[in-house]
Design a protein around this motif. Sequence first.
Motif, PDB file in Angstrom:
ATOM      1  N   SER A  42     -29.489 -53.207 -35.983  1.00 35.82           N
ATOM      2  CA  SER A  42     -30.253 -52.807 -37.048  1.00 35.82           C
ATOM      3  C   SER A  42     -29.541 -51.719 -37.856  1.00 35.82           C
ATOM      4  CB  SER A  42     -31.608 -52.655 -36.314  1.00 35.82           C
ATOM      5  OG  SER A  42     -31.492 -51.228 -35.594  1.00 35.82           O
ATOM      6  N   ASP A  43     -30.094 -51.378 -38.837  1.00 39.50           N
ATOM      7  CA  ASP A  43     -29.640 -50.193 -39.624  1.00 39.50           C
ATOM      8  C   ASP A  43     -29.511 -48.715 -38.555  1.00 39.50           C
ATOM      9  OD1 ASP A  43     -29.492 -51.876 -41.842  1.00 39.50           O
ATOM     10  OD2 ASP A  43     -31.162 -50.984 -42.797  1.00 39.50           O
ATOM     11  N   ALA A  44     -30.769 -48.609 -37.843  1.00 44.83           N
ATOM     12  CA  ALA A  44     -30.708 -47.570 -37.202  1.00 44.83           C
ATOM     13  C   ALA A  44     -29.635 -47.605 -35.901  1.00 44.83           C
ATOM     14  CB  ALA A  44     -32.161 -47.352 -36.360  1.00 44.83           C
ATOM     15  N   ALA A  45     -29.224 -48.867 -35.500  1.00 45.21           N
ATOM     16  CA  ALA A  45     -28.252 -49.097 -34.525  1.00 45.21           C
ATOM     17  C   ALA A  45     -26.719 -48.729 -35.125  1.00 45.21           C
ATOM     18  CB  ALA A  45     -28.276 -50.347 -33.919  1.00 45.21           C
ATOM     19  N   VAL A  46     -26.584 -49.240 -36.332  1.00 46.89           N
ATOM     20  CA  VAL A  46     -25.350 -48.773 -37.266  1.00 46.89           C
ATOM     21  C   VAL A  46     -25.147 -47.462 -37.297  1.00 46.89           C
ATOM     22  CG1 VAL A  46     -24.058 -49.318 -39.231  1.00 46.89           C
ATOM     23  CG2 VAL A  46     -25.344 -51.141 -37.957  1.00 46.89           C
ATOM     24  N   ILE A  47     -26.221 -46.718 -37.753  1.00 48.92           N
ATOM     25  CA  ILE A  47     -25.998 -45.144 -37.773  1.00 48.92           C
ATOM     26  C   ILE A  47     -25.730 -44.536 -36.777  1.00 48.92           C
ATOM     27  CG2 ILE A  47     -27.504 -43.160 -38.621  1.00 48.92           C
ATOM     28  CD1 ILE A  47     -29.081 -45.055 -40.769  1.00 48.92           C
ATOM     29  N   VAL A  48     -26.711 -44.867 -35.700  1.00 53.23           N
ATOM     30  CA  VAL A  48     -26.205 -44.101 -34.525  1.00 53.23           C
ATOM     31  C   VAL A  48     -25.087 -44.489 -33.687  1.00 53.23           C
ATOM     32  CG1 VAL A  48     -27.167 -43.842 -31.999  1.00 53.23           C
ATOM     33  CG2 VAL A  48     -28.802 -43.712 -33.863  1.00 53.23           C
ATOM     34  N   HIS A  49     -24.652 -45.853 -33.646  1.00 52.05           N
ATOM     35  CA  HIS A  49     -23.534 -46.082 -32.894  1.00 52.05           C
ATOM     36  C   HIS A  49     -22.214 -45.850 -33.496  1.00 52.05           C
ATOM     37  CE1 HIS A  49     -25.202 -47.682 -29.095  1.00 52.05           C
ATOM     38  NE2 HIS A  49     -26.023 -48.395 -29.805  1.00 52.05           N
ATOM     39  N   ASP A  50     -22.242 -46.017 -35.001  1.00 48.32           N
ATOM     40  CA  ASP A  50     -21.176 -46.345 -35.624  1.00 48.32           C
ATOM     41  C   ASP A  50     -20.861 -45.086 -36.644  1.00 48.32           C
ATOM     42  OD1 ASP A  50     -20.916 -48.866 -34.679  1.00 48.32           O
ATOM     43  OD2 ASP A  50     -21.392 -49.751 -36.635  1.00 48.32           O
ATOM     44  N   LEU A  51     -21.713 -44.352 -36.746  1.00 50.15           N
ATOM     45  CA  LEU A  51     -21.432 -43.018 -37.449  1.00 50.15           C
ATOM     46  C   LEU A  51     -21.861 -41.763 -36.630  1.00 50.15           C
ATOM     47  CD1 LEU A  51     -23.192 -44.090 -40.732  1.00 50.15           C
ATOM     48  CD2 LEU A  51     -20.668 -43.978 -40.161  1.00 50.15           C
ATOM     49  N   ARG A  52     -22.763 -41.743 -36.017  1.00 49.59           N
ATOM     50  CA  ARG A  52     -23.162 -40.244 -35.529  1.00 49.59           C
ATOM     51  C   ARG A  52     -22.923 -40.325 -34.167  1.00 49.59           C
ATOM     52  NH1 ARG A  52     -29.196 -39.969 -38.019  1.00 49.59           N
ATOM     53  NH2 ARG A  52     -28.412 -39.894 -40.361  1.00 49.59           N
ATOM     54  N   MET A  53     -22.519 -41.210 -33.387  1.00 56.95           N
ATOM     55  CA  MET A  53     -21.971 -41.089 -31.988  1.00 56.95           C
ATOM     56  C   MET A  53     -20.663 -40.590 -31.876  1.00 56.95           C
ATOM     57  SD  MET A  53     -22.848 -41.244 -28.412  1.00 56.95           S
ATOM     58  CE  MET A  53     -24.135 -42.400 -28.682  1.00 56.95           C
ATOM     59  N   PRO A  54     -19.679 -41.260 -32.641  1.00 59.35           N
ATOM     60  CA  PRO A  54     -18.370 -40.698 -32.834  1.00 59.35           C
ATOM     61  C   PRO A  54     -18.372 -39.300 -33.144  1.00 59.35           C
ATOM     62  CG  PRO A  54     -18.210 -42.899 -33.736  1.00 59.35           C
ATOM     63  CD  PRO A  54     -19.847 -42.441 -33.408  1.00 59.35           C
ATOM     64  N   ARG A  55     -19.101 -38.972 -34.050  1.00 60.30           N
ATOM     65  CA  ARG A  55     -19.215 -37.378 -34.902  1.00 60.30           C
ATOM     66  C   ARG A  55     -19.653 -36.497 -33.767  1.00 60.30           C
ATOM     67  NH1 ARG A  55     -21.557 -36.587 -40.823  1.00 60.30           N
ATOM     68  NH2 ARG A  55     -21.174 -34.409 -41.079  1.00 60.30           N
ATOM     69  N   THR A  56     -20.723 -36.796 -33.026  1.00 64.20           N
ATOM     70  CA  THR A  56     -21.293 -36.122 -32.016  1.00 64.20           C
ATOM     71  C   THR A  56     -20.120 -35.846 -30.845  1.00 64.20           C
ATOM     72  OG1 THR A  56     -23.434 -36.821 -32.567  1.00 64.20           O
ATOM     73  CG2 THR A  56     -23.069 -35.588 -30.279  1.00 64.20           C
ATOM     74  N   LEU A  57     -19.575 -36.887 -30.444  1.00 70.80           N
ATOM     75  CA  LEU A  57     -18.483 -36.756 -29.376  1.00 70.80           C
ATOM     76  C   LEU A  57     -17.522 -35.934 -29.900  1.00 70.80           C
ATOM     77  CD1 LEU A  57     -18.721 -40.402 -27.779  1.00 70.80           C
ATOM     78  CD2 LEU A  57     -19.648 -38.175 -26.792  1.00 70.80           C
ATOM     79  N   LEU A  58     -17.002 -36.303 -30.717  1.00 72.47           N
ATOM     80  CA  LEU A  58     -15.691 -35.186 -31.419  1.00 72.47           C
ATOM     81  C   LEU A  58     -16.128 -33.864 -31.596  1.00 72.47           C
ATOM     82  CD1 LEU A  58     -12.724 -35.122 -32.223  1.00 72.47           C
ATOM     83  CD2 LEU A  58     -13.224 -35.723 -34.479  1.00 72.47           C
ATOM     84  N   GLY A  59     -17.286 -33.686 -32.172  1.00 71.87           N
ATOM     85  CA  GLY A  59     -17.946 -32.198 -32.241  1.00 71.87           C
ATOM     86  C   GLY A  59     -17.855 -31.556 -30.918  1.00 71.87           C
ATOM     87  N   VAL A  60     -18.536 -32.233 -29.799  1.00 78.77           N
ATOM     88  CA  VAL A  60     -18.509 -31.558 -28.475  1.00 78.77           C
ATOM     89  C   VAL A  60     -17.212 -31.319 -28.060  1.00 78.77           C
ATOM     90  CG1 VAL A  60     -19.287 -31.848 -26.162  1.00 78.77           C
ATOM     91  CG2 VAL A  60     -20.770 -32.647 -27.864  1.00 78.77           C
ATOM     92  N   CYS A  61     -16.246 -32.346 -28.038  1.00 80.69           N
ATOM     93  CA  CYS A  61     -14.814 -32.017 -27.667  1.00 80.69           C
ATOM     94  C   CYS A  61     -14.197 -30.898 -28.351  1.00 80.69           C
ATOM     95  CB  CYS A  61     -13.994 -33.302 -27.695  1.00 80.69           C
ATOM     96  SG  CYS A  61     -14.640 -34.814 -26.477  1.00 80.69           S
ATOM     97  N   THR A  62     -14.309 -30.931 -29.653  1.00 85.90           N
ATOM     98  CA  THR A  62     -13.714 -29.683 -30.497  1.00 85.90           C
ATOM     99  C   THR A  62     -14.474 -28.321 -29.942  1.00 85.90           C
ATOM    100  OG1 THR A  62     -13.292 -31.322 -32.223  1.00 85.90           O
ATOM    101  CG2 THR A  62     -13.242 -29.119 -32.716  1.00 85.90           C
ATOM    102  N   GLY A  63     -15.777 -28.450 -30.154  1.00 84.38           N
ATOM    103  CA  GLY A  63     -16.247 -26.953 -29.596  1.00 84.38           C
ATOM    104  C   GLY A  63     -15.889 -26.424 -28.360  1.00 84.38           C
ATOM    105  N   ILE A  64     -15.974 -27.404 -27.256  1.00 84.27           N
ATOM    106  CA  ILE A  64     -15.477 -27.147 -25.878  1.00 84.27           C
ATOM    107  C   ILE A  64     -13.910 -26.583 -26.138  1.00 84.27           C
ATOM    108  CG2 ILE A  64     -14.663 -27.901 -23.488  1.00 84.27           C
ATOM    109  CD1 ILE A  64     -16.975 -29.825 -24.055  1.00 84.27           C
ATOM    110  N   ALA A  65     -13.270 -27.254 -26.688  1.00 87.52           N
ATOM    111  CA  ALA A  65     -11.785 -26.851 -26.802  1.00 87.52           C
ATOM    112  C   ALA A  65     -11.512 -25.500 -27.456  1.00 87.52           C
ATOM    113  CB  ALA A  65     -11.010 -27.665 -27.605  1.00 87.52           C
ATOM    114  N   LEU A  66     -12.217 -25.292 -28.616  1.00 87.91           N
ATOM    115  CA  LEU A  66     -12.129 -24.027 -29.427  1.00 87.91           C
ATOM    116  C   LEU A  66     -12.535 -22.936 -28.621  1.00 87.91           C
ATOM    117  CD1 LEU A  66     -12.607 -25.458 -33.065  1.00 87.91           C
ATOM    118  CD2 LEU A  66     -10.590 -24.879 -31.904  1.00 87.91           C
ATOM    119  N   GLY A  67     -13.777 -23.095 -28.029  1.00 87.60           N
ATOM    120  CA  GLY A  67     -14.468 -22.046 -27.475  1.00 87.60           C
ATOM    121  C   GLY A  67     -13.518 -21.528 -26.348  1.00 87.60           C
ATOM    122  N   LEU A  68     -13.061 -22.637 -25.557  1.00 86.45           N
ATOM    123  CA  LEU A  68     -12.404 -22.174 -24.450  1.00 86.45           C
ATOM    124  C   LEU A  68     -10.977 -21.321 -24.460  1.00 86.45           C
ATOM    125  CD1 LEU A  68     -12.064 -24.821 -21.467  1.00 86.45           C
ATOM    126  CD2 LEU A  68     -12.470 -22.432 -21.113  1.00 86.45           C
TER     127      LEU A  68
END
Length: 326
Positions: A42-68
Amino acid sequence: MVLPLVAAIAVLGLAAIGSLLVGAQPVGVGSALRVLFADDRSDAAVIVHDLRMPRTLLGVCTGIALGLAGALMQSLTRNPIADPGILGVNAGAALGVLVAVVGFGVAGFSGYVWFAFLGAMVSTALVYLIGTAGPPTTAPVRLVLAGTAVGAALVACTEGIIFLDPKAFDEYRFWIVGDVAKPDLTVTGQFAPLLAVGVVLALLLGPALNALALGDEIGGALGVRIARTRVLTGVAVLLLAGSATAAAGPIAFVGLVAPHLARPVTGADQRWLLPYSAVIGAIVVLLADILGRVVLPSGELRVSIMTAIVGAPFFVVLIRRKRATA
């Protein structure tokens, strides 16, 4: 110490959920939970899986790396306003991107992420070679000066290449404005192994950095191998900040802000300051990314712009407090 860290991790979880829900097309909590663990197109699935999930994971990884990396740099240089850029990480990565674009015709983040990391590695090594030559007692100051000089030289080289080949700027400009909105998990997959090694190394260095904070003579008397500790700290900063900068582009102030937000809880104990800085760094990046999606009536502001908007006043206040204390 444990309970506040658990609370910070819970806040990070809420920020991650918010990152999945908030955007130009809002997604309800129920819809997000439904499509998150189901085979749904569905549209919601495409938004969550294809757009926001990669963005969220990269944001978490980037923040962990820069904070440390920021906490490590402040400990290594004994400078409370230090961040990973002092080692020339950003300048080296930028030059690496341009070399990839101009010299090898590489296009796209997944193509030049390794060139950016290689540029960061070379610049960090050069700063260390210059900054560690001489008496060990002056090494922190020399690292700062060497990083400033090498960074300025690399920026000049970057601007020269852009001047000689204006077409390179078209590709370079998309990287230089740091952002975590990547179209898939490829970049995060390339970034994650370097992040994992950097995190483990950083956490293992906590006790040695505590001893080193007492001074080189006392640290040496306590059994700390000073030169090795400094080199390993530099390697950890390179792995963390170099890979984060290569993956997401330069994102300023996270490495400066996160340790200072953590210190009122942890004090100067690096064994606790490092994990707290990692979690807080991830929270800062995710919240900045979420704010960047909603601050404009239409369109988005990239996360590096939002961290600069928030981080610059923080930096000014910090400088004024340090000056007053002095």
